[in-house]
Enzyme design. Structure first.
Site, PDB file in Angstrom:
ATOM      1  N   TRP A 190       0.869  -1.184   0.000  1.00 55.68           N
ATOM      2  CA  TRP A 190       0.000   0.000   0.000  1.00 55.68           C
ATOM      3  C   TRP A 190       0.908   1.236   0.000  1.00 55.68           C
ATOM      4  O   TRP A 190       1.824   1.326   0.819  1.00 55.68           O
ATOM      5  CB  TRP A 190      -0.892  -0.037   1.248  1.00 55.68           C
ATOM      6  CG  TRP A 190      -1.744   1.174   1.438  1.00 55.68           C
ATOM      7  CD1 TRP A 190      -2.568   1.759   0.523  1.00 55.68           C
ATOM      8  CD2 TRP A 190      -1.864   1.957   2.631  1.00 55.68           C
ATOM      9  NE1 TRP A 190      -3.204   2.852   1.080  1.00 55.68           N
ATOM     10  CE2 TRP A 190      -2.787   2.990   2.370  1.00 55.68           C
ATOM     11  CE3 TRP A 190      -1.294   1.876   3.907  1.00 55.68           C
ATOM     12  CZ2 TRP A 190      -3.158   3.936   3.320  1.00 55.68           C
ATOM     13  CZ3 TRP A 190      -1.664   2.821   4.858  1.00 55.68           C
ATOM     14  CH2 TRP A 190      -2.582   3.830   4.561  1.00 55.68           C
ATOM     15  N   ASP A 271      -0.617  -5.084   9.527  1.00 56.04           N
ATOM     16  CA  ASP A 271      -1.577  -4.051   9.128  1.00 56.04           C
ATOM     17  C   ASP A 271      -2.868  -4.792   8.758  1.00 56.04           C
ATOM     18  O   ASP A 271      -2.900  -5.545   7.784  1.00 56.04           O
ATOM     19  CB  ASP A 271      -1.021  -3.282   7.917  1.00 56.04           C
ATOM     20  CG  ASP A 271      -1.971  -2.182   7.442  1.00 56.04           C
ATOM     21  OD1 ASP A 271      -3.088  -2.063   7.985  1.00 56.04           O
ATOM     22  OD2 ASP A 271      -1.591  -1.434   6.510  1.00 56.04           O
ATOM     23  N   LYS A 307     -13.066  -0.004   6.073  1.00 58.04           N
ATOM     24  CA  LYS A 307     -13.671  -0.857   5.037  1.00 58.04           C
ATOM     25  C   LYS A 307     -14.759  -1.748   5.607  1.00 58.04           C
ATOM     26  O   LYS A 307     -15.865  -1.805   5.078  1.00 58.04           O
ATOM     27  CB  LYS A 307     -12.615  -1.738   4.373  1.00 58.04           C
ATOM     28  CG  LYS A 307     -11.250  -1.126   4.241  1.00 58.04           C
ATOM     29  CD  LYS A 307     -11.170  -0.142   3.113  1.00 58.04           C
ATOM     30  CE  LYS A 307      -9.836   0.586   3.180  1.00 58.04           C
ATOM     31  NZ  LYS A 307      -9.424   1.178   1.964  1.00 58.04           N
TER      32      LYS A 307
HETATM   33  N1  KET Z   1      -3.638  -0.280   5.414  1.00 62.14           N
HETATM   34  C1  KET Z   1      -3.923  -0.703   4.180  1.00 62.14           C
HETATM   35  C2  KET Z   1      -3.287  -1.953   3.682  1.00 62.14           C
HETATM   36  C3  KET Z   1      -4.837   0.019   3.394  1.00 62.14           C
HETATM   37  O1  KET Z   1      -5.102  -0.437   2.188  1.00 62.14           O
HETATM   38  C4  KET Z   1      -5.401   1.206   3.891  1.00 62.14           C
HETATM   39  C5  KET Z   1      -6.285   2.013   3.049  1.00 62.14           C
HETATM   40  C6  KET Z   1      -5.083   1.574   5.201  1.00 62.14           C
HETATM   41  C7  KET Z   1      -4.197   0.813   5.928  1.00 62.14           C
HETATM   42  C8  KET Z   1      -5.617   2.792   5.867  1.00 62.14           C
HETATM   43  O2  KET Z   1      -6.932   3.045   5.824  1.00 62.14           O
HETATM   44  P1  KET Z   1      -7.580   4.008   6.919  1.00 62.14           P
HETATM   45  O3  KET Z   1      -8.738   4.620   6.240  1.00 62.14           O
HETATM   46  O4  KET Z   1      -6.544   5.004   7.365  1.00 62.14           O
HETATM   47  O5  KET Z   1      -7.969   3.115   8.045  1.00 62.14           O
HETATM   48  N2  KET Z   1      -6.305   1.925   1.788  1.00 62.14           N
HETATM   49  C9  KET Z   1      -7.187   2.591   0.844  1.00 62.14           C
HETATM   50  C10 KET Z   1      -7.410   4.046   1.085  1.00 62.14           C
HETATM   51  C11 KET Z   1      -6.181   4.883   1.197  1.00 62.14           C
HETATM   52  O6  KET Z   1      -5.260   4.779   0.401  1.00 62.14           O
HETATM   53  O7  KET Z   1      -6.153   5.704   2.142  1.00 62.14           O
HETATM   54  C12 KET Z   1      -6.687   2.286  -0.558  1.00 62.14           C
HETATM   55  O8  KET Z   1      -5.662   1.614  -0.719  1.00 62.14           O
HETATM   56  O9  KET Z   1      -7.348   2.701  -1.528  1.00 62.14           O
END
Ligand code: KET
Length: 462
Positions: A190, A271, A307
Site C-alpha cells: 500500500w 496491518d 472498510k
Molecule cells: N492499510 C492498508 C493496507 C490500506 O489499504 C489502507 C487504506 C489503510 C491501511 C488505511 O486506511 P484508513 O482509512 O486510514 O484506516 N487503503 C485505501 C485508502 C487509502 O489509500 O487511504 C486504498 O488503498 O485505496
C-alpha cells in the site's frame, strides 16, 4: 502567482505605519517597533539615517514551498471528480460502492447511531488512549475473546485515527525506542506505508512478495529477504487481503513466515485493514495474527474500520501491541499515549461508539456479519463477471484466471503505468498507476465496458 513588488516607503516620509495602522514617530515607541521588525528575518530593512525604513515585500513567506504531487491513491478520486464523461468509473480508492455505484452506509451503523442519539450521549474529551468500550471490543475482535494475550493483560491497545493514524503511532514508537531498526515492507505494498515510515524517520527496505511471472506470491524470495534482514527488524505484514496484489500466503506459508521471523528475532507488525473483507469471515481473516500471537511472540497490529464497517471518514482504528508481560504492555501503552498527546491530543468519539455498539451487541454483531458477507459477496460476483467478460472478449486467449485467485477489494491487473494511463485517458477508468483496480467500486453492469478497456490497454498499448 506570487508577484514580487518592492513597495519602497518614500524616503520623504519619515514616518512608519505599524501593523495597527498607527503612526510611529522617532520615539521609544518607534524603536520598540523597529527592534521587533529587525528580528523578523523576512522583513527587509534599509537604513535612512537614524530611522530604519522597512520595505514591505509582498513575496509570499512560503516561496520556498514547492507544489506537492497529487497522492497516488486519493489524487485519483480528485481527477475522477473533475472528469465530465458519463462513462467514467472510479476504481482508484478502495471504497465500497453499491451495485448502483453509490457509497454505502451499513444498516448496523445507522442503528448504532440511532442508539447513540436516543441515549443523548455527551461530547466530552476521550482519554488519550480512546474509548474503553471500543478498546475492549476491538482487541476481542482481533484476537478472539478470551485470548491469553487479553486475559494476561499483555496487550496495549490505543484507539488511533483509523489504520493510517495507528500505523503512524507505531512508527513513532519504533523511531523512539528502536533507533536504527529497520521495517521490512512487501514489494509492492500500500503506497502510504512508505510515507508513514519516511515521515516518522524510520528506515525501511523491501522484501520480495509478488512474482509477475506467476502472478502469485514469491514465497522463496520473501523468506530469503526476511532471513537476510538484520536481526531484530520489524516485518510489516498485511493480515489479510494484501493490498495491492490480493495475494495472501496460505496457512502453511504463514507458519513458515512465523518460523523465520522467530528465528531472526524480528518483530512482526501487522496491518489489518480488511478484516472480514477477504473471506467474509472476521475470524478467518484474523487467523494470521492469531497464529503469531499463539506462538507467544511480541507483535504489533494496526486495525482499521474504514472498510469492514464503512467508517472511512470517521477515522476509527487502533494500534495493538502484544508484549511478553503485563508490565511491558502497561509501559508501552503509556508511551503510545505520550506520543499521541502532542500529535492530536485524544481521538474522536463518534466512530468509536459505533464500533463499540455494533461489536459489543450480539444482535447488531450478527447483523454486521451478514452485511459484511453481502459486501464481500458482491465483490466476488463482480470479480467473476469481470473474469468471464475478459475471457469471452479476449481474442488473444490470455489467461485471466489470476483475477479469480486474488482476494479482497482489489485486483492487481498487471497493467503497466502507460497501460493504466490509457485506461484513464481513453476509457475514463480511474485507477492507480500500479495497475490496481478496486472491484469494490465496480458494478456488474460495468464489467463488460471495463473488460473492453483492459483488453484494449493490455494488447494495444506498450
Ligand atoms: N492499510 C492498508 C493496507 C490500506 O489499504 C489502507 C487504506 C489503510 C491501511 C488505511 O486506511 P484508513 O482509512 O486510514 O484506516 N487503503 C485505501 C485508502 C487509502 O489509500 O487511504 C486504498 O488503498 O485505496
Amino acid at each position: 502567482m506570487a508577484s514580487t513588488m518592492l513597495s519602497l516607503v518614500s524616503a520623504a516620509l519619515p514616518l512608519q505605519e505599524n501593523h495597527k495602522g498607527k503612526m510611529n514617530l522617532g520615539s521609544s515607541d518607534c524603536s520598540t517597533f523597529l527592534r521587533k521588525e529587525k528580528r523578523n528575518p523576512f522583513m527587509k530593512t534599509k537604513s535612512f539615517g537614524r530611522i530604519n525604513m522597512a520595505i514591505a515585500v509582498n513575496t509570499s513567506r512560503f516561496e520556498g514551498v514547492t507544489m506537492a504531487p497529487p497522492d497516488p491513491i486519493l489524487g485519483v478520486s480528485e481527477a475522477f471528480r473533475a472528469d465530465n464523461s458519463l462513462m467514467k468509473l472510479n476504481l482508484g480508492v478502495g471504497a465500497y460502492r453499491t451495485e448502483e455505484l453509490q457509497p454505502y452506509v451499513l444498516n448496523v451503523v445507522k442503528k448504532a447511531e440511532n442508539l447513540m442519539l436516543e441515549r443523548g450521549e455527551n461530547k466530552e474529551y476521550l482519554p488519550i488512549e480512546g474509548l474503553a468500550a471500543f478498546n475492549k471490543v476491538t482487541a476481542e475482535l482481533l484476537f478472539g475473546a478470551g485470548n491469553p494475550v487479553i486475559e494476561q493483560q499483555r496487550l496495549a491497545t490505543v484507539q488511533g485515527l483509523s489504520g493510517t493514524g495507528s500505523l503512524r503511532l507505531a512508527a513513532a514508537l519504533i523511531e523512539r525506542y528502536f533507533p536504527g531498526a529497520k521495517v521490512l515492507i512487501s514489494s509492492p505494498t500500500w503506497g502510504n506505508h512508505k510515507n508513514i515510515f519516511n515521515d516518522a524517520r524510520v528506515p525501511w527496505s523491501e522484501y520480495r512478495y509478488y512474482d509477475p511471472k506467476t502472478v502469485g506470491l514469491d514465497f522463496d524470495g520473501m523468506i530469503s529477504d526476511i532471513k537476510a534482514a538484520p536481526e531484530g527488524s520489524f516485518v510489516l505484514l498485511h493480515g489479510c487481503a494484501h493490498n495491492p496484489t490480493g495475494i495472501d500466503p496460505t496457512p502453511e506459508q504463514w507458519e513458515k513466515i512465523a518460523d523465520v521471523i522467530q528465528e531472526k528475532n524480528h518483530i512482526p507488525f501487522f496491518d489489518v485493514a480488511y478484516q472480514g473483507f477477504a473471506s467474509g469471515s472476521l475470524d478467518a481473516d484474523a487467523s494470521s495474527v492469531r497464529l503469531f500471537a499463539a506462538r507467544g511472540m511480541e507483535l504489533l497490529v494496526a486495525q482499521s474500520y474504514s472498510k469492514n464497517l464503512g467508517l472511512y471518514a470517521e477515522r476509527i482504528g487502533a494500534i495493538n501491541v502484544v508484549c511478553s508481560s503485563a508490565d511491558a504492555a502497561a509501559r508501552v501503552k503509556s508511551q503510545l499515549k505520550r506520543i499521541a498527546r502532542p500529535m492530536y491530543s485524544n481521538p474522536p468519539i463518534h466512530g468509536a461508539r459505533i464500533v463499540a455498539n455494533v461489536v459489543g451487541d450480539p444482535a447488531l454483531f450478527n447483523e454486521w456479519k451478514e452485511e459484511m458477507e453481502l459486501m464481500a459477496g458482491r465483490i466476488k460476483n463482480v470479480r467473476q463477471k469481470l473474469f468471464d467478460s475478459l475471457s469471452a472478449k479476449d481474442k488473444c486467449g490470455k489467461d485471466w484466471s489470476f483475477i479469480l485467485k486474488q482476494i479482497g477489494m482489489f485486483s492487481f491487473t498487471g497493467l503497466s503505468k502507460v497501460q493504466s494511463e490509457n485506461m484513464t485517458n481513453k476509457w475514463h477508468v480511474y485507477m492507480t498507476k500500479d495497475g490496481r483496480i478496486s472491484l469494490a467500486g465496480l458494478s456488474l453492469a460495468k464489467c463488460e465496458y471495463l473488460a473492453d478497456a483492459i483488453i484494449d490497454s493490455f494488447h494495444c498499448v506498450s
